[in-house]
Design a protein around this motif. Structure first.
Motif, PDB file in Angstrom:
ATOM      1  N   ASP A 290     -29.019   1.333 -21.717  1.00 27.43           N
ATOM      2  CA  ASP A 290     -27.611   1.629 -22.002  1.00 27.43           C
ATOM      3  C   ASP A 290     -27.402   3.142 -22.123  1.00 27.43           C
ATOM      4  OD1 ASP A 290     -26.922  -1.026 -21.991  1.00 27.43           O
ATOM      5  OD2 ASP A 290     -27.037  -1.271 -24.173  1.00 27.43           O
ATOM      6  N   HIS A 293     -27.584   4.650 -18.715  1.00 29.87           N
ATOM      7  CA  HIS A 293     -26.390   4.282 -17.951  1.00 29.87           C
ATOM      8  C   HIS A 293     -25.248   5.254 -18.201  1.00 29.87           C
ATOM      9  CE1 HIS A 293     -22.539   2.126 -17.359  1.00 29.87           C
ATOM     10  NE2 HIS A 293     -23.158   1.585 -16.310  1.00 29.87           N
ATOM     11  N   ASP A 294     -25.149   5.766 -19.423  1.00 27.60           N
ATOM     12  CA  ASP A 294     -24.035   6.648 -19.803  1.00 27.60           C
ATOM     13  C   ASP A 294     -24.291   8.117 -19.492  1.00 27.60           C
ATOM     14  OD1 ASP A 294     -22.691   4.438 -20.767  1.00 27.60           O
ATOM     15  OD2 ASP A 294     -23.404   4.687 -22.823  1.00 27.60           O
TER      16      ASP A 294
END
Length: 465
Positions: A290, A293-294
């Motif tokens: 996560d 991903h950012d």
């Protein structure tokens, strides 16, 4: 031919975007650029507006400029408020401003000459003038063409003063923070050079890929946009390796646990302890994915030539999507073919790749970090195995192309292979040894190295398991 028939050039948007993003007029005050230099009419009018505000002592930030445009009846003259609001998205590094100014000035000169030639051609066709008179009339226009790439000593000095000012007030870093605390806080390292190539030399298996992966994660944690070029694996595998390292999960242990749980499942059995451990590690991996991903991370996998790397980086730069390029590794970049490149000559190919990456760093003003394999990795038992700058495999010039050269060494690498190895370094660390540095002292930095999770140095900023 009129200015409106000329396709808009990104440098015009970049210059205006930088002025609006910076907001206090510093860029505008240092630009030797008139509104007439902009061939796009709305850009020319916006430049006039910005200059009027600057002379009146008003701020030039996007919000203030758009507030003034709300009071203007003919806002389309400037492209409209939505268009003006979008310009800061095109803002580039201030260190590249000279390049964009040069492009705008050259386009203006070419436009003026083209217009003069068109008018002269029309007069010749209508027999309003003869060839001799026409040629004579063009001489002044040709003499007015400037070589904008040449600067006077005064211009160079003023540019250096501006650069020093930007450094002094904290607008520009000469060294880019790596996100590895020990590296950034060491007085002789202080981060990565923001100029040219940084070459990282290591024997196969010494930790070259681990170091580049760690730099990628660290640079992302410092807010940098990273283009990571992996030459050995696919983009998916590279992301997997990054996630396991960031999550501090041992890939081999994970494989053993998941294989065991599968074998138990096939037999109709279960083990709550193993299932719980897998669940904990999976949660860590999900959090790591996560986070990745950012982040502004662009990964390319194996199969790219150096020309492919350059094209991709140029596209990312045009979108403002890259601050630093990491290449893992030099000798494994797919060989190029074409004029001037001899296939099958490994030395020439490696030299070609190194020179092209050097030109990429210079042309885009981007730091490029390149991993490279060394040729003396088998000589560890009889001599100091720490690589020298000239040890780069199949190359006698890569270290000359580089701004900085670092060698990696882990004593554990040899201790694990030779039972009778006499230690010459500390266990559990990787040494980063300066072999070349244009400014500063030679030094050695010792960073913690965790083999199972492939993690170097301390924790990163803004991420916790």
């Amino acid at each position: 031919m009129t200015p409106t028939t000329i396709e808009s050039h990104p440098s015009e948007k970049i210059i205006l975007g930088n002025i609006l993003r910076e907001g206090d007029g510093h860029y505008l005050s240092t630009l030797d650029l008139d509104p007439s230099h902009f061939l796009e009419h709305k850009h020319s009018e916006l430049m006039k507006l910005l200059k009027r505000r600057y002379r009146a002592g008003k701020t030039l930030d996007m919000a203030s400029v758009c507030a003034e445009l709300l009071t203007v009846e003919n806002r389309d003259l400037y492209g409209g408020i939505p268009y003006v609001s979008s310009l800061p998205e095109f803002a580039d590094s201030g260190m590249n401003m000279d390049k964009h100014l040069l492009q705008v000035r050259r386009r203006k000169d070419r436009f003026n000459l083209h217009r003069k030639l068109s008018r002269t051609a029309e007069k010749l066709l209508t027999k309003e003038t003869d060839a001799l008179t026409a040629a004579t009339s063009l001489i002044p226009s040709l003499m007015e063409m400037n070589d904008h790439s040449l600067k006077t000593k005064s211009q160079v000095i003023e540019g250096l003063k501006d650069s020093l000012f930007d450094e002094a007030v904290g607008n520009v870093d000469r060294y880019m923070r790596t996100g590895i605390p020990g590296w950034d806080n060491h007085q002789d390292f202080a981060g990565l050079s923001t100029q040219g190539i940084t070459l990282i030399l290591a024997a196969s298996g010494m930790g070259k890929t681990t170091m580049l992966n760690r730099l990628a994660i660290g640079l992302l944690s410092e807010g940098k946009k990273v283009h990571l070029v992996g030459t050995e694996t696919t983009s998916t595998r590279r992301l997997q390796d990054l996630a396991f390292s960031l999550a501090k999960v041992d890939q081999r242990k994970w494989a053993r646990l998941t294989r065991t749980i599968k074998e138990l499942k096939d037999r109709g059995e279960t083990d709550e302890f193993i299932a719980k451990e897998i669940a904990v590690q999976r949660m860590k991996l999900d959090l790591a994915l996560d986070w990745l991903h950012d982040q502004p991370l662009h990964i390319t996998g194996s199969g790219s030539t150096v020309e492919d790397i350059i094209c991709t980086t140029h596209r990312l730069k045009e979108r403002g999507a890259v601050d630093v390029v990491l290449v893992d590794y030099l000798q494994d970049i797919t060989d190029s073919s074409g004029l001037g490149v001899r296939l099958g000559d490994r030395v020439q190919q490696v030299g070609h790749k190194s020179q092209q990456l050097k030109h990429l760093a210079a042309s885009l003003n981007l730091p490029v970090v390149v991993g490279a394999q060394v040729s003396n990795e088998k000589m560890g038992r009889n001599m100091d195995p720490r690589p020298q700058a000239f040890s780069c495999q199949w190359s006698s010039s890569a270290h000359q192309d580089a701004e900085c050269v670092y060698a990696l060494y882990r004593d554990d690498y040899y201790a694990d292979r030779y039972p009778d190895w006499i230690p010459i370094g500390d266990p559990g660390v990787v040494e980063v040894i300066t072999r070349k540095q244009r400014v500063g002292r030679m030094a050695t930095l010792s960073l913690s190295f965790d083999g199972p999770t492939r993690w170097i140095g301390g924790d990163i900023k803004g991420y916790a398991l």
